[in-house]
Design a protein around this motif. Structure first.
Motif, short mmCIF file in Angstrom:
data_model
loop_
_atom_site.label_atom_id
_atom_site.label_comp_id
_atom_site.label_asym_id
_atom_site.label_seq_id
_atom_site.Cartn_x
_atom_site.Cartn_y
_atom_site.Cartn_z
N ARG A 13 0.69 -0.98 0.22
CA ARG A 13 -0.07 0.24 -0.04
C ARG A 13 0.45 1.49 0.48
NH1 ARG A 13 -5.49 -0.89 4.15
NH2 ARG A 13 -5.40 1.70 3.06
N LEU A 16 1.70 2.00 -3.57
CA LEU A 16 1.01 2.60 -4.74
C LEU A 16 0.43 4.27 -4.35
CD1 LEU A 16 -1.38 1.75 -6.59
CD2 LEU A 16 -2.98 1.30 -4.21
N ASP A 17 0.76 4.15 -2.56
CA ASP A 17 0.22 5.60 -2.45
C ASP A 17 1.54 6.39 -2.92
OD1 ASP A 17 -1.96 4.71 -1.43
OD2 ASP A 17 -0.36 4.94 0.87
N THR A 20 0.54 6.87 -6.51
CA THR A 20 -0.34 7.27 -6.76
C THR A 20 -0.65 8.51 -6.49
OG1 THR A 20 -1.36 6.77 -4.90
CG2 THR A 20 -1.71 5.92 -6.95
N ALA A 27 -4.87 6.71 -12.21
CA ALA A 27 -4.69 5.64 -11.32
C ALA A 27 -5.67 4.47 -11.30
CB ALA A 27 -5.55 5.98 -9.82
N LEU A 30 -3.93 1.45 -13.68
CA LEU A 30 -3.57 0.81 -12.60
C LEU A 30 -4.69 -0.11 -11.66
CD1 LEU A 30 -1.16 3.19 -10.45
CD2 LEU A 30 -0.79 0.90 -11.29
N ALA A 31 -6.05 0.40 -11.51
CA ALA A 31 -7.11 -0.58 -11.10
C ALA A 31 -7.56 -1.45 -11.72
CB ALA A 31 -8.36 0.56 -10.59
N THR A 77 2.48 -1.48 -12.74
CA THR A 77 1.93 -2.67 -12.39
C THR A 77 2.10 -3.61 -12.23
OG1 THR A 77 -0.41 -2.39 -13.62
CG2 THR A 77 -0.41 -4.30 -12.36
N ALA A 106 -6.45 1.92 -5.72
CA ALA A 106 -6.37 2.66 -6.76
C ALA A 106 -7.40 3.11 -7.31
CB ALA A 106 -6.17 1.89 -7.59
N ASP A 107 -8.65 2.39 -7.89
CA ASP A 107 -9.75 3.33 -8.03
C ASP A 107 -10.48 4.64 -7.31
OD1 ASP A 107 -10.99 2.66 -10.98
OD2 ASP A 107 -11.73 0.98 -9.86
N THR A 109 -8.44 5.97 -5.37
CA THR A 109 -7.54 7.37 -5.42
C THR A 109 -7.67 7.98 -6.70
OG1 THR A 109 -5.60 5.82 -4.51
CG2 THR A 109 -5.01 7.99 -5.61
#
Length: 271
Positions: A13, A16-17, A20, A27, A30-31, A77, A106-107, A109
């Motif tokens: 996480r 990912l943060d 993004t 994002a 990515l989702a 990814t 991701a969604d 975000t």
């Protein structure tokens, strides 16, 4: 998740943060790609066992991810998933759960970037209330014999154009690929993830009549003081509570309704 898996998810996480946080990162893409990886790992049991085998070197597993996913999904990814398989996982299923969680984050975000995160939180809550009150709808959405395409079409007719895109996307993923979860449990998990994007907790507030803006502000401030974190209120009106309010934060319930006080009085009299 417990132990090693919890630590691995926390590290993923953070990556990912960091990714993004860059405005150049897409994002939503990515989702989509992380959701595709989730489906692959869910389908290929032997693959996820190899990727979580503690006896295999992390770099070897990362190289395998690169060979499998390279050209199929974007480099970001591939890098995310490669980092995940370098970590240790308590169970192979935990890796699938973690990749799916990253897809949902991701969604969310993407919604946060667009200023829609508050609306997404509210829409998730309202959709949960609609499902809870409509047995036929719940049955249709959880029917194991119905195809994913049919469920997607049903959700599009219900949500398309009426909710934020992120809301429709995360709900559609949950309904079409529940992976053993209940619909209610999945929606609650999504609500918690949405709240965490703003480092907030979620309080489900049930009252006999709608609360005024002033009442909502005072209640939110009081709960934030109690729990030490900003609080997002999901508001529900139920005339059966008679008066007062009931507040649920996680597993804790603060009940100040007349109905509950009457029920408590009856229990004492019966005792």
């Amino acid at each position: 998740m417990n132990g090693a898996s919890r630590e691995a998810l926390a590290a993923a996480r953070e990556r990912l943060d960091a990714l993004t946080d860059s405005t150049s990162a897409d994002a939503t893409r990515l989702a989509d790609e992380l959701a595709a990886v989730t489906a692959l790992l869910q389908r290929e049991v032997s693959l996820r066992r190899v990727l979580t085998d503690p006896s295999q070197a992390g770099e070897a597993k990362a190289e395998l991810v690169g060979r499998l996913l390279g050209g199929q999904v974007g480099g970001a990814t591939v890098d995310l998933v490669s980092g995940m398989v370098r970590s240790r996982w308590s169970q192979s299923r935990d890796l699938v759960d973690a990749v799916e969680e990253l897809a949902n984050i991701a969604d969310l975000t993407a919604a946060q970037r667009g200023g829609d995160l508050d609306d997404v939180e509210d829409e998730l809550f309202r959709f949960g209330r609609i499902v809870a009150s409509d047995k036929d709808l719940r049955a249709a959405l959880t029917d194991r014999s119905a195809s994913a395409t049919a469920k997607s079409q049903l959700l599009r007719s219900l949500l398309g154009g009426r909710t934020r895109p992120a809301t429709e996307r995360v709900i559609t993923r949950l309904v079409t690929a529940p992976r053993g979860r209940s619909l209610e449990g999945g929606l609650e998990s999504l609500s918690k993830l949405a709240a965490e994007r703003r480092d907030r907790m979620v309080a489900v507030v049930t009252s006999a009549v709608p609360l005024s803006d002033r009442q909502k502000q005072r209640l939110g401030a009081a709960l934030a003081k109690i729990y030490g974190r900003p609080m997002h209120l999901n508001l529900d009106v139920d005339p059966e509570v008679l008066g007062g309010i009931s507040v649920r934060v996680g597993e804790e319930i603060i009940d100040g309704t007349i109905a509950e006080r009457l029920a408590e009085a009856n229990r004492r009299m019966a005792g």
